[in-house]
Design a protein around this motif. Structure first.
Motif, PDB file in Angstrom:
ATOM      1  N   SER A 295       0.888  -1.198   0.093  1.00  8.50           N
ATOM      2  CA  SER A 295       0.028  -0.045  -0.002  1.00  8.50           C
ATOM      3  C   SER A 295       0.703   1.087  -0.010  1.00  8.50           C
ATOM      4  N   GLU A 296       1.877   1.298   0.647  1.00  9.47           N
ATOM      5  CA  GLU A 296       2.670   2.432   0.788  1.00  9.47           C
ATOM      6  C   GLU A 296       3.384   2.703  -0.520  1.00  9.47           C
ATOM      7  N   HIS A 297       3.759   1.766  -0.970  1.00  9.32           N
ATOM      8  CA  HIS A 297       4.436   2.024  -2.558  1.00  9.32           C
ATOM      9  C   HIS A 297       3.412   2.543  -3.364  1.00  9.32           C
ATOM     10  N   ILE A 298       2.346   2.238  -3.294  1.00  9.11           N
ATOM     11  CA  ILE A 298       1.521   2.641  -4.180  1.00  9.11           C
ATOM     12  C   ILE A 298       1.221   4.388  -3.957  1.00  9.11           C
ATOM     13  N   HIS A 299       1.302   4.767  -2.810  1.00 14.59           N
ATOM     14  CA  HIS A 299       1.304   6.270  -2.423  1.00 14.59           C
ATOM     15  C   HIS A 299       2.812   6.990  -2.570  1.00 14.59           C
ATOM     16  N   SER A 300       3.990   6.183  -2.772  1.00 14.32           N
ATOM     17  CA  SER A 300       5.100   6.720  -2.976  1.00 14.32           C
ATOM     18  C   SER A 300       5.570   6.651  -4.403  1.00 14.32           C
ATOM     19  N   ALA A 301       4.714   6.476  -5.234  1.00  5.86           N
ATOM     20  CA  ALA A 301       4.765   5.832  -6.674  1.00  5.86           C
ATOM     21  C   ALA A 301       5.818   6.967  -7.281  1.00  5.86           C
ATOM     22  N   GLY A 302       6.098   8.112  -6.914  1.00  3.22           N
ATOM     23  CA  GLY A 302       6.677   8.940  -7.664  1.00  3.22           C
ATOM     24  C   GLY A 302       8.177   8.587  -7.782  1.00  3.22           C
TER      25      GLY A 302
END
Lengths: 243, 243
Positions: B64-71
């Motif tokens: 889930s975190e990776h989705i939100h820090s996809a930058g």
């Protein structure tokens, strides 16, 4: 692995055992795991075994040898007065084997894993049924759960849970046990046909209702197919989940 | 323990998970083991988890975190183009958690035991279903056996083996899955209600057919009782063994 089941019912006892042994998937054999000692008219013992074959065979040989060397005055299966004493004899035999082989087997924690089911009847007592552990201690079956399983017990347990009744006829219980085996055989390669069966009629003091069910046994094949069909029909008759 | 099942059928996917976690018999809790990531109209992922709760939660949080820090340009569940790539992402997340916590957990061999089932559909592909192991590697379900189970799989397997067909309706499959849970719940205390269900219709790209089945759910109660009755009736209809 192994699968063995025994039931204590109002009308007597039912025993069943598969016959597959394996030392790895690439080394399987057929060995009898249902053993009987009988003194017609006086006592019948049936032993089902699971676990290390060298250990279970040694235990069974010891019990038999003690019968034939009974002159030493020590109790044997043919002289004990109760099934409880018979279960203690079995426990002692396990401990005797452990005393001889245990240390050498010690490096492999699994190697002394054995479990037995001992059932039968001695004149003067009701039929009784015990499960004996590697340590030589044991439990006796109770009315709330009148069956015991050793080895691969999980696949075949749901049908026993749902169908077992203490007032079943022995042939009816044998039918249930074979269905329990059918579920197990489908899922665990280390459980294999043929299946040895014994139906013991209370107060008969005779082990004459024995049967070996081979793979091509017509009754077993019909039962297996019929049960699959019946389950599918019963399933189709029930309402679907509506989400 | 845990029990989770997933099926890949012609009409879509079905997922089910119990919610019991335990740290010993004297410490049980309810945790959701069915997790969903969704991009309406484009992709749906469902993850079922079994094993060490700290590890499975960490894996899910990482995904889930990776989705939100996809930058950072690294692939995430929302950017991968195939379900195979999604399964590899999950494998990487497991390895990432092992890299952080593995050494400290090392003294207890069982402590990093986790298993996941990942299923879903990404636009352009058929629905797909994978089982992912502790090592981060995985298998994909095949037509011969269109279901996967993790956790306590044995009690509930016979009904899946006998009834599963690829052309089942999803509601019909859900009924079968609930019967599989019923058998498991009866025998393993470490599997517990409520049960989370998701029925995913192929090409819907939506996870709106979700349901939580509580202990007192009338459908589940009726199903459980009805099935016991049906089994007993089917059993009674079959011929007894004649020894």
């Amino acid at each position: 692995m192994t699968y063995c089941v025994a039931l204590k019912l109002d009308r007597g006892l039912v025993f069943a055992a598969d016959t597959r042994t394996n030392a790895g998937l690439d080394n399987i054999s057929t060995y009898k795991k249902l053993h009987i000692w009988e003194k017609e008219g006086d006592r019948v013992f049936t032993l089902l075994s699971a676990g290390n074959l060298a250990v279970t065979q040694a235990v069974i040989s010891l019990l038999s040898e003690h019968i034939h060397s009974a002159g030493e005055g020590r109790p044997t299966l043919m002289t004990v007065e109760t099934m409880f004493q018979a279960a203690r004899l079995l426990g002692s035999a396990i401990r005797e084997v452990r005393a001889i082989d245990g240390e050498s087997l010690g490096s492999n924690a699994d190697s002394f894993q054995v479990t037995f089911i001992l059932g039968g009847q001695i004149k003067g007592e009701e039929p009784r049924l015990f499960q004996i552990y590697s340590a030589g201690n044991f439990i006796e079956v109770c009315e709330d759960t009148p069956f015991l399983q050793i080895g691969e017990h999980k696949y075949g347990k749901p049908i026993l849970d749902r169908v077992t009744r203490s007032d079943m006829r022995l042939g009816e219980a044998a039918k249930m046990v074979l269905l329990s085996f059918d579920s197990t055989l489908r899922s665990n390669l280390s459980v294999g046909m043929p299946i040895d069966l014994l139906l013991y009629n209370k107060d008969s003091f005779s082990a004459d209702r024995q049967l070996r069910i081979e793979k091509n046994n017509p009754y077993f094949q019909k039962l297996s197919l019929g049960w699959s069909d019946a389950l599918r029909d019963a399933f189709a008759d029930m309402d679907e989940l509506d989400v």
